[in-house]
Design a protein around this motif. Sequence first.
Motif, mmCIF file in Angstrom:
data_model
loop_
_atom_site.group_PDB
_atom_site.id
_atom_site.type_symbol
_atom_site.label_atom_id
_atom_site.label_comp_id
_atom_site.label_asym_id
_atom_site.label_seq_id
_atom_site.Cartn_x
_atom_site.Cartn_y
_atom_site.Cartn_z
ATOM 1 N N LEU A 10 -2.640 11.209 -8.290
ATOM 2 C CA LEU A 10 -1.355 11.523 -7.674
ATOM 3 C C LEU A 10 -1.540 11.925 -6.220
ATOM 4 C CD1 LEU A 10 0.496 13.470 -10.508
ATOM 5 C CD2 LEU A 10 0.940 11.145 -9.710
ATOM 6 N N SER A 11 -2.570 12.681 -5.950
ATOM 7 C CA SER A 11 -2.845 13.101 -4.583
ATOM 8 C C SER A 11 -3.123 11.888 -3.702
ATOM 9 C CB SER A 11 -4.036 14.055 -4.567
ATOM 10 O OG SER A 11 -4.365 14.408 -3.263
ATOM 11 N N TRP A 12 -3.903 10.934 -4.221
ATOM 12 C CA TRP A 12 -4.205 9.721 -3.472
ATOM 13 C C TRP A 12 -2.927 8.932 -3.197
ATOM 14 C CZ3 TRP A 12 -3.693 4.471 -4.194
ATOM 15 C CH2 TRP A 12 -4.409 3.663 -3.299
ATOM 16 N N TRP A 13 -2.078 8.766 -4.215
ATOM 17 C CA TRP A 13 -0.833 8.027 -4.051
ATOM 18 C C TRP A 13 0.114 8.743 -3.088
ATOM 19 C CZ3 TRP A 13 0.222 3.195 -4.861
ATOM 20 C CH2 TRP A 13 -0.539 2.484 -5.791
ATOM 21 N N TYR A 14 0.194 10.056 -3.221
ATOM 22 C CA TYR A 14 1.061 10.839 -2.335
ATOM 23 C C TYR A 14 0.598 10.688 -0.890
ATOM 24 C CZ TYR A 14 3.474 14.783 -0.220
ATOM 25 O OH TYR A 14 4.238 15.571 0.599
ATOM 26 N N ARG A 15 -0.692 10.777 -0.708
ATOM 27 C CA ARG A 15 -1.256 10.640 0.635
ATOM 28 C C ARG A 15 -0.949 9.258 1.210
ATOM 29 N NH1 ARG A 15 -7.066 12.678 2.139
ATOM 30 N NH2 ARG A 15 -7.318 11.725 4.155
#
Length: 175
Positions: A10-15
């Motif tokens: 999720l962090s990767w996608w959010y970024r």
Amino acid sequence: TTYSEIIMVLSWWYRLVVLVYFATHIPITIMIDAQAIFPENLYPKQLKDLLRWHVVRHNDFLMDTKPIWFRSIVCAEVVLQMPFFFIAVYHLMVAKHRRIRTGFLIYSAHVCTTMVPILGSFLTSRSFDSEKQRWTLIAIYSPYLLIPLSLLLTFSEIKEEQQQDDHGRQAQGGG
């Protein structure tokens, strides 16, 4: 799949979403939004036609009538926000986005504040041909509230002393 793995994805996608937001905001600001404040002769016919199509199709009366308060907001976008777009893209690409926490907080608070009168104008206007037209225009502008709001909430959760670089080391300084 563990909870921490889900958070990492999720962090990767959010970024990625935030990176695309800032990267696309640069040409949109220069080619479309800034037409509200700069002389018409600075823009090629194709860009003027694109803006005119948007104004007519979506009844964007703010870009059409350009009230002084709206031009002031666009001026702040060009002068204050646009330089930060480049900084944000750089930091998001080189994995140092946590080091500019203060920049994200200032940017996000400013943009959320400027979006209130814009969206409020759309919500209360009687100039739309239909509710579909109103909500389509609101949907076009909404990412410029929702993404900064998410940044504000995300980075306000990270305390200055908790900031770490992307290799797990304690970050130096506060911003």
